[in-house]
Write an enzyme that holds these catalytic residues in place. Structure first.
Site, PDB file in Angstrom:
ATOM      1  N   SER A  26    -117.512  37.761  23.973  1.00 45.90           N
ATOM      2  CA  SER A  26    -117.768  36.480  24.639  1.00 45.90           C
ATOM      3  C   SER A  26    -118.553  35.533  23.745  1.00 45.90           C
ATOM      4  O   SER A  26    -118.588  34.339  24.006  1.00 45.90           O
ATOM      5  CB  SER A  26    -118.520  36.703  25.948  1.00 45.90           C
ATOM      6  OG  SER A  26    -119.676  37.463  25.717  1.00 45.90           O
TER       7      SER A  26
ATOM      8  N   HIS B 277    -110.129  36.427  25.132  1.00 47.21           N
ATOM      9  CA  HIS B 277    -111.346  36.314  25.944  1.00 47.21           C
ATOM     10  C   HIS B 277    -110.988  36.074  27.412  1.00 47.21           C
ATOM     11  O   HIS B 277    -110.458  35.019  27.764  1.00 47.21           O
ATOM     12  CB  HIS B 277    -112.246  35.192  25.404  1.00 47.21           C
ATOM     13  CG  HIS B 277    -113.554  35.116  26.123  1.00 47.21           C
ATOM     14  ND1 HIS B 277    -114.161  33.933  26.456  1.00 47.21           N
ATOM     15  CD2 HIS B 277    -114.356  36.100  26.607  1.00 47.21           C
ATOM     16  CE1 HIS B 277    -115.283  34.201  27.111  1.00 47.21           C
ATOM     17  NE2 HIS B 277    -115.427  35.497  27.210  1.00 47.21           N
TER      18      HIS B 277
ATOM     19  N   GLU C 126    -108.510  32.861  26.980  1.00 43.49           N
ATOM     20  CA  GLU C 126    -108.683  32.163  25.709  1.00 43.49           C
ATOM     21  C   GLU C 126    -108.125  33.049  24.587  1.00 43.49           C
ATOM     22  O   GLU C 126    -108.477  34.227  24.498  1.00 43.49           O
ATOM     23  CB  GLU C 126    -110.165  31.887  25.444  1.00 43.49           C
ATOM     24  CG  GLU C 126    -110.747  30.826  26.357  1.00 43.49           C
ATOM     25  CD  GLU C 126    -112.222  30.548  26.088  1.00 43.49           C
ATOM     26  OE1 GLU C 126    -112.638  29.388  26.242  1.00 43.49           O
ATOM     27  OE2 GLU C 126    -112.982  31.484  25.740  1.00 43.49           O
TER      28      GLU C 126
ATOM     29  N   ASN D 263    -117.421  29.393  27.157  1.00 43.05           N
ATOM     30  CA  ASN D 263    -118.835  29.758  27.062  1.00 43.05           C
ATOM     31  C   ASN D 263    -119.655  28.756  26.264  1.00 43.05           C
ATOM     32  O   ASN D 263    -120.843  28.571  26.521  1.00 43.05           O
ATOM     33  CB  ASN D 263    -118.987  31.168  26.478  1.00 43.05           C
ATOM     34  CG  ASN D 263    -118.694  32.234  27.517  1.00 43.05           C
ATOM     35  OD1 ASN D 263    -118.573  31.935  28.700  1.00 43.05           O
ATOM     36  ND2 ASN D 263    -118.560  33.470  27.080  1.00 43.05           N
TER      37      ASN D 263
HETATM   38  N1  3HC Z   1    -110.228  41.509  42.944  1.00 35.01           N
HETATM   39  C1  3HC Z   1    -109.365  41.074  43.878  1.00 35.01           C
HETATM   40  N2  3HC Z   1    -109.617  40.027  44.672  1.00 35.01           N
HETATM   41  C2  3HC Z   1    -110.801  39.396  44.520  1.00 35.01           C
HETATM   42  C3  3HC Z   1    -111.761  39.800  43.560  1.00 35.01           C
HETATM   43  C4  3HC Z   1    -111.430  40.915  42.754  1.00 35.01           C
HETATM   44  N3  3HC Z   1    -112.251  41.375  41.808  1.00 35.01           N
HETATM   45  N4  3HC Z   1    -112.829  38.973  43.647  1.00 35.01           N
HETATM   46  C5  3HC Z   1    -112.556  38.078  44.612  1.00 35.01           C
HETATM   47  N5  3HC Z   1    -111.339  38.327  45.132  1.00 35.01           N
HETATM   48  C6  3HC Z   1    -110.629  37.573  46.153  1.00 35.01           C
HETATM   49  C7  3HC Z   1    -111.059  37.940  47.554  1.00 35.01           C
HETATM   50  O1  3HC Z   1    -110.260  38.937  48.116  1.00 35.01           O
HETATM   51  C8  3HC Z   1    -110.901  36.625  48.296  1.00 35.01           C
HETATM   52  O2  3HC Z   1    -109.614  36.467  48.787  1.00 35.01           O
HETATM   53  P1  3HC Z   1    -109.359  35.901  50.256  1.00 35.01           P
HETATM   54  O3  3HC Z   1    -110.204  34.682  50.384  1.00 35.01           O
HETATM   55  O4  3HC Z   1    -107.900  35.605  50.290  1.00 35.01           O
HETATM   56  O5  3HC Z   1    -109.780  37.003  51.141  1.00 35.01           O
HETATM   57  C9  3HC Z   1    -111.051  35.554  47.244  1.00 35.01           C
HETATM   58  O6  3HC Z   1    -110.968  36.192  45.995  1.00 35.01           O
HETATM   59  C10 3HC Z   1    -112.378  34.875  47.366  1.00 35.01           C
HETATM   60  O7  3HC Z   1    -113.409  35.841  47.258  1.00 35.01           O
HETATM   61  P2  3HC Z   1    -114.741  35.808  48.100  1.00 35.01           P
HETATM   62  O8  3HC Z   1    -114.464  35.311  49.484  1.00 35.01           O
HETATM   63  O9  3HC Z   1    -115.408  37.136  47.964  1.00 35.01           O
HETATM   64  O10 3HC Z   1    -115.712  34.798  47.374  1.00 35.01           O
HETATM   65  P3  3HC Z   1    -115.447  33.396  46.729  1.00 35.01           P
HETATM   66  O11 3HC Z   1    -114.571  32.542  47.559  1.00 35.01           O
HETATM   67  O12 3HC Z   1    -116.771  32.876  46.319  1.00 35.01           O
HETATM   68  O13 3HC Z   1    -114.651  33.714  45.377  1.00 35.01           O
HETATM   69  C11 3HC Z   1    -114.914  34.037  43.055  1.00 35.01           C
HETATM   70  C12 3HC Z   1    -115.169  34.597  44.450  1.00 35.01           C
HETATM   71  C13 3HC Z   1    -113.424  34.150  42.744  1.00 35.01           C
HETATM   72  C14 3HC Z   1    -115.692  34.929  42.125  1.00 35.01           C
HETATM   73  C15 3HC Z   1    -115.356  32.535  43.000  1.00 35.01           C
HETATM   74  O14 3HC Z   1    -116.638  32.393  43.528  1.00 35.01           O
HETATM   75  C16 3HC Z   1    -115.365  31.991  41.593  1.00 35.01           C
HETATM   76  O15 3HC Z   1    -114.347  31.617  41.049  1.00 35.01           O
HETATM   77  N6  3HC Z   1    -116.587  31.927  40.991  1.00 35.01           N
HETATM   78  C17 3HC Z   1    -116.739  31.467  39.613  1.00 35.01           C
HETATM   79  C18 3HC Z   1    -116.449  32.605  38.672  1.00 35.01           C
HETATM   80  C19 3HC Z   1    -116.544  32.184  37.237  1.00 35.01           C
HETATM   81  O16 3HC Z   1    -116.864  31.067  36.883  1.00 35.01           O
HETATM   82  N7  3HC Z   1    -116.263  33.148  36.365  1.00 35.01           N
HETATM   83  C20 3HC Z   1    -116.373  32.947  34.940  1.00 35.01           C
HETATM   84  C21 3HC Z   1    -117.699  33.445  34.472  1.00 35.01           C
HETATM   85  S1  3HC Z   1    -117.910  33.252  32.740  1.00 35.01           S
HETATM   86  C22 3HC Z   1    -117.157  34.602  32.090  1.00 35.01           C
HETATM   87  O17 3HC Z   1    -116.661  35.482  32.744  1.00 35.01           O
HETATM   88  C23 3HC Z   1    -117.137  34.660  30.593  1.00 35.01           C
HETATM   89  C24 3HC Z   1    -118.018  35.740  30.063  1.00 35.01           C
HETATM   90  O18 3HC Z   1    -117.777  35.841  28.683  1.00 35.01           O
HETATM   91  C25 3HC Z   1    -119.506  35.494  30.302  1.00 35.01           C
END
Ligand code: 3HC
Length: 299
Positions: free
Chosen positions: A132, A153, A165, A203
């Site tokens: 990352s 990524h 990415e 990132n």
């Molecule tokens: N597997 C399967 N389904 C999943 C899941 C998983 N791991 N995580 C979430 N879901 C599904 C749920 O089943 C749910 O579906 P539904 O609404 O149809 O029942 C849907 O996703 C929404 O989940 P939640 O209701 O639990 O919660 P949210 O609506 O808040 O969604 C999230 C969760 C998808 C994580 C959303 O909040 C999100 O997109 N957050 C931002 C995440 C982000 O920015 N990630 C990038 C981080 S940076 C990175 O990773 C880079 C690294 O290098 C640091």
């Protein structure tokens, strides 16, 4: 409906090195696209946890798809059956067309892994890292054939995040790059390309943004909850910066920023945060420890 065939000709077998959060997500999306996966880790309990979380995630996904209960259960079973596991990196990569390293962010560990991987993998296998924040050129120091090395990524949670990415260094060949793009599309991700630069696209923008939010809070300009609400409702981010930092892990945020600050000490965007440092030293790393900027402990 349950599409499991992958259009790719040249990548059938994927080896994933490291079965943490990212490795397990990559295994899941590769297997659900019809690829044969081998997930390898030295720690058996990490593999066991990965297989459990893949099963849970696939079940969650299948529930939202149309079809009978049997079809949903078959989708989960078939996808799980495509994932084999191993505790031995060298034997795990021998048949791989594509190796994706998703181990912890430790440069020496990654270099050691790639030395092992290059020795055991097929001569035409493509070798990639899911780093990352580390520089591909640094990771690839010991790799003989750097033309077949690149970056993939992914984002957490891997099954939900639509982006991949694809990173090419100066030495990544056009053929390697094209195959990585093809792999990304075949697993259903939208691909973007970036040069081998700190944090690539997401990132490089996201981590300084998270730190800027912490600095805003440290200056007492606004509360954490108001900053989070502002970015959720005013900029349509799915999570506010403090929620997202807790989700990514405060140790990960700190690790990334400290690395960049050491390498680019004159860039103010890479300045550390005393508050975040204090939370990390107290072991408050975010959701995974049930406490970070917010508490996730059940009363
Ligand atoms: N597997 C399967 N389904 C999943 C899941 C998983 N791991 N995580 C979430 N879901 C599904 C749920 O089943 C749910 O579906 P539904 O609404 O149809 O029942 C849907 O996703 C929404 O989940 P939640 O209701 O639990 O919660 P949210 O609506 O808040 O969604 C999230 C969760 C998808 C994580 C959303 O909040 C999100 O997109 N957050 C931002 C995440 C982000 O920015 N990630 C990038 C981080 S940076 C990175 O990773 C880079 C690294 O290098 C640091």
């Amino acid at each position: 409906m349950f599409t499991t065939k992958c259009a790719m000709q040249n990548i059938r077998n994927v080896a994933i090195v490291g079965s943490g959060l990212m490795g397990s997500g990559i295994a899941q999306v590769s297997a659900s696209s019809g690829l044969n996966v081998i997930l390898t880790d030295v720690k058996q309990d990490s593999i066991d946890n990965a297989m459990k979380s893949i099963h849970k995630s696939l079940t969650r996904i299948s529930k939202k798809q149309s079809g009978s209960d049997k079809e949903k259960a078959d989708y989960v079973t078939l996808t799980m059956s495509r994932i084999k596991t191993s505790n031995n990196v060298s034997t795990a990569v021998t048949d791989a067309d594509l190796v994706i390293e998703a181990a912890i962010e430790n440069i020496d560990l990654k270099r050691g892994l790639f030395a092992q991987i290059e020795q055991s993998a097929k001569k035409d296998a493509i070798l990639t890292t899911n780093t990352s924040s580390l520089c591909l050129e640094d990771i690839a120091k010991g790799i003989d054939d750097k033309t077949r090395f690149g970056g993939l990524h992914f984002f957490n949670p891997v099954p939900m995040m639509k982006l991949l990415e694809v990173i090419r260094s100066d030495q990544t060949s056009d053929e390697t790059y094209a195959t990585l793009i093809k792999y990304g599309k075949a697993i259903g991700k939208t691909t973007v390309s970036c040069k081998d630069t700190p944090g690539f696209i997401v990132n490089r923008l996201l981590i300084p943004f998270l730190f800027e939010a912490v600095r805003m809070y440290e200056r007492e300009d606004a509360s954490m909850t108001d900053i989070d609400a502002a970015m959720r409702l005013g900029a349509s981010h799915p999570m506010g910066p403090f929620e997202l930092a807790d989700y990514v892990g405060l140790d990960t945020c700190k690790f990334i920023m400290d690395g960049w600050a050491a390498k680019y000490p004159d860039n103010p965007a890479f300045a550390p945060s005393p508050l975040l440092d204090a939370l990390v030293s107290e072991g408050k790393l975010g959701r995974k420890t049930k406490e970070g900027f917010y508490s996730y402990k059940k009363n």
